[in-house]
Scaffold this active site. Structure first.
Site, short mmCIF file in Angstrom:
data_model
loop_
_atom_site.label_atom_id
_atom_site.label_comp_id
_atom_site.label_asym_id
_atom_site.label_seq_id
_atom_site.Cartn_x
_atom_site.Cartn_y
_atom_site.Cartn_z
N GLU A 45 -26.65 17.83 -17.80
CA GLU A 45 -26.85 17.96 -16.36
C GLU A 45 -28.09 17.23 -15.85
O GLU A 45 -28.06 16.58 -14.81
CB GLU A 45 -26.94 19.44 -15.96
CG GLU A 45 -25.61 20.17 -15.93
CD GLU A 45 -25.13 20.61 -17.31
OE1 GLU A 45 -25.86 20.39 -18.29
OE2 GLU A 45 -24.03 21.17 -17.39
N HIS A 71 -24.12 33.28 -16.05
CA HIS A 71 -23.14 32.40 -15.42
C HIS A 71 -22.77 32.82 -14.00
O HIS A 71 -21.76 32.39 -13.48
CB HIS A 71 -21.86 32.36 -16.26
CG HIS A 71 -21.96 31.50 -17.47
ND1 HIS A 71 -23.02 31.56 -18.34
CD2 HIS A 71 -21.12 30.55 -17.96
CE1 HIS A 71 -22.82 30.69 -19.32
NE2 HIS A 71 -21.68 30.07 -19.12
#
Ligand SMILES: Cc1ncc(C[n+]2csc(CCOP(=O)(O)OP(=O)(O)O)c2C)c(N)n1
Ligand SMILES: [Mg+2]
Lengths: 329, 400
Positions: free
Chosen positions: A63, A132
């Site tokens: 990322e 998450h």
């Protein structure tokens, strides 16, 4: 006008990206599993076939690297759309997305803008647990220089994403895995939705409910319930939290005299606290009670179904807040 | 040749000196760089020009240090003294259209790229005449006209950007214009940045996607007070890191501007032709402290003295004199011209106004409300009549 068709939220997102990619070759999609796998959530299904591997690009699980790469490409004049499989994973890219993209224009004295859209799932999914389930708007709305869109339905998702891609500034586009399968009316004709323009989605006279993203639906449920008790709620979908259309909320609160802000992020230092503060400032003399707020509980996101349900904003909590805010009725 | 080794040389397997490995291609396809440096033609005008540029950077940096003492420059300020040959040689080796991005030790790159010293100095003075209107500072030199995509303050942050710039160039040429890629990007980083995750992610992406970015590690042997071997594995052979990503690695003597040019020219030509990345271990040395507040306790006087004998300016001066291209008189004239230029830059910066307060709110967004606003936002949240605390929330300017 032709009969309006219904499509899923995920299809609305894909249509927005595909239309903009057809329109402008500078636009490309970059992210994990977006090409050959058709997207982890099938949002980009078929895009590889249409646009080819130069414009729909699978990245490694990297990322920080690909977010930074997109920013460099944007400074060069391209218009990248970066898919984060989940905004929870954007945290490892905090430096590029928070320290580079929003500041480039400013610290270069206006020389280099960053027209890049970062998009992906935000908020709790179904039992995804503590790491998450981030509602990153709680963190990122604190940063000047980015626009943040959090659409609650397919129509808004498409119109806002097109605006995001067409714009010249960095945009964080926050979708919700829980809503990707939701269907809604989306016309065939092209349209764009301006940022900073809230929508009154239910009108009422007794209490203003202001929210964005998935909790908008809980507000509508709560409004139904309150109607049975004779309390009429006006529901406002902010659609973007930066810019924040405070005007629409203020106009409503001046009419209703009560306000409940519903925000899925944590309460401390959040878009919800900002909105409440602004409503207090502008509606000081109009409010019959303080602005009530419904957030996720101030704990890490739990896994167990019952705990997760209680952790999130829901219709019951919103109804309770409305009841309290309108105690005088 | 000296007996003292570059701080890079940690451990027994290290080369005796950085200069013993100059022009050695260690990984990758072997042919290309075996062209002797002499085969790259360098004219006397070029050498004189580089000499002047290096003199300018050094004078500029010395005067920055002084201005810092005088409190005209604030914040963090990192000078480039000792490393001049790197920015000058590398910039000469690429084309003006090739984007450059670097870290916070960026004044040298800005000047080598052609930024007016006035704009560079005024930026540090926090004046409106600065390259970024005084909003960037010493660590953030940006120059669109000269394709300089910034000085970046976070160690390693510029490394994915460098890949993105080259990716952007290639995409524009190949995907949009349908012609072969014509540009490479130069991404400078310090040896300390080698240990940032972002750098490794960027290298992997560059290797994977065939991105023509050249990572030039300005290996001055230290990140702040940490000698490279104390913080970095394989410090004696950094190119092994590139090998892990399938990227060609080179070692270049960064204290010799002609050599830097010659090697970098061939590296850049190759990257341009093959659309592949490269990694350069550019051996150099910073003579001054890390920033303005560094007594340099972590290294010895002897070490500094040895590296002073490698001074890139001194070396080129000797070479030019031997070749009869420079005399004591012409040198004096050049030094005077450079002093005048920097003095003018300081005077100009002193006289440049401080940024008007409206600048505080400018350049946050290109389009504060997006391209298709028609927003219902009321005047209460914008416009000059409102207090700044409200305007920072929404910066729509045209509201009154
Ligand atoms: C992420 C991050 N951590 C720490 C710092 C503080 N810092 C600034 S420069 C520096 C040393 C970097 O050394 P190097 O990369 O070798 O570059 P040099 O200063 O030698 O040019 C450090 C630790 C920073 N700017 N960014
Ligand atoms: Mg260093």
């Amino acid at each position: 006008m032709s009969a309006v068709r219904e499509i899923e939220y995920r299809d609305a997102l894909r249509e927005a990206m595909s239309e903009e990619m057809r329109r402008d070759k500078r636009v490309f999609l970059l992210g994990e599993e977006v090409a050959e796998y058709n997207g982890a959530y099938k949002i980009s299904r078929g895009m590889l076939e249409e646009f080819g591997a130069r414009r729909v690009i699978d990245t490694p699980i990297s990322e920080s690297g690909f977010a930074g790469l997109a920013i460099g490409a944007a400074m060069m004049g391209l218009k990248p759309v970066v898919e984060f499989m989940s905004w929870s994973f954007s945290l490892v890219a905090a430096d590029p997305i928070l320290n580079n993209a929003p500041k480039m224009l400013y610290m270069s004295g206006g020389q280099f803008g960053c027209p890049v859209v970062f998009r992906g799932n935000d908020g709790a999914g179904g039992q995804l647990g503590s790491t998450h389930s981030w509602c990153v708007e709680g963190l990122f709305s604190n940063v000047p220089g980015i626009k943040i869109a959090i659409p609650s339905n397919p129509y808004d998702a498409k119109g806002l994403l097109k605006t995001a891609i067409r714009g010249s500034d960095p945009v964080f586009f926050l979708e919700s895995e829980r809503m990707l399968g939701n269907k809604g009316e989306v016309p065939e004709e092209e349209y764009l939705i301006p940022f900073g323009q809230a929508k009154v989605i239910r009108s009422g006279t007794d209490c203003t409910l202001a929210s964005w993203g998935r909790p908008v639906h809980f507000c509508m449920e709560a409004a139904e319930e309150m109607q049975k008790l004779g309390i009429s709620c006006e529901v406002i979908d902010l659609r973007t939290v930066r810019p924040l259309d405070i005007g629409t909320v203020v106009r409503s609160v001046k009419k209703t005299g009560a306000c409940v802000v519903v925000d899925q992020s944590w309460s401390f230092g959040s878009p919800g606290s900002e909105l409440a503060s602004q409503v207090h400032r502008h509606c000081f003399d109009d409010l019959d009670n303080y602005v009530h707020r419904v957030h996720s509980a101030d704990v890490p996101t739990p896994y167990a179904t019952n705990l997760e349900q209680e952790y999130l904003p829901n219709a019951r909590k919103i109804a309770e807040a409305v009841r309290s805010a309108t105690y005088n009725l | 040749m000296t007996s003292l080794s570059h701080p890079t040389a940690g451990g027994t397997s290290a080369p005796a000196s950085p200069h013993s490995v100059v022009h050695t291609k260690v990984y990758g396809d072997a042919e290309h760089l075996q062209v002797p440096a002499a085969a790259t033609h360098v004219s006397s005008e070029q050498m004189l020009d580089w000499f002047k540029q290096m003199l300018l950077i050094r004078e500029f940096e010395l005067r920055c240090m002084q201005a810092y003492q005088e409190k005209k420059i604030g914040g963090f300020c990192h000078v480039y003294i000792g490393q001049e040959a790197v920015a000058v040689g590398c910039t000469a080796a690429v084309q003006h259209k090739d984007p450059i991005v670097t870290a916070y030790r960026d004044h040298g790159h800005a000047l080598a790229r052609g930024m007016d010293p006035k704009h560079c100095m005024a930026e540090m003075f926090g004046r409106i005449g600065g390259c970024a209107k005084g909003k960037g500072g010493s660590m953030h030199m940006f120059d669109r006209d000269n394709n300089l995509y910034g000085g970046h303050g976070i160690v390693g942050a510029q490394t994915p950007l460098g890949a993105g710039l080259a990716f952007g160039c290639k995409y524009m040429d190949e995907v949009i214009d349908g012609k072969p890629n014509s540009r490479v990007s130069l991404c400078f980083l310090g040896d300390g940045a080698l240990n940032q995750g972002a750098f490794h992610e960027a290298m992997n992406l560059a290797g994977l996607f065939d991105i023509p970015v050249i990572y030039v590690v300005e290996n001055n042997g230290y990140s702040m007070g940490t000698a490279i071997a104390r913080g970095t594995t394989m410090a004696h052979s950094l190119i092994t890191k590139a090998a892990g990503y399938g990227i060609d690695g080179y070692v270049v003597d960064g204290m010799d501007v002609v050599g830097v040019y010659a090697d970098m020219k061939r590296i850049a030509d190759k990257c341009r032709a093959t659309s592949r990345p490269a990694f350069v271990d550019m051996r150099t040395y910073r003579y001054k402290g890390h920033s303005m507040s560094d007594p340099r306790k972590y290294r010895t006087k002897e070490e500094e003295e040895v590296f002073e004998t490698h001074d890139p300016i001194g070396r080129l001066e000797a070479r030019l004199k031997t070749a009869g291209l420079l005399t004591d008189d012409s040198l004096k004239a050049m030094q005077k011209a450079v002093r005048d230029t920097v003095r003018d830059a300081i005077t100009w910066s002193d006289e440049s106004p401080i940024p008007p307060m409206a600048e505080l709110y400018h350049d946050v967004f290109v389009e504060p409300w997006g391209p298709y606003t028609g927003s219902s936002q009321p005047a209460m949240n914008g416009g000059t009549a409102n207090p700044p605390s409200m305007r920072t929330i929404d910066t729509k300017e045209e509201l009154s």
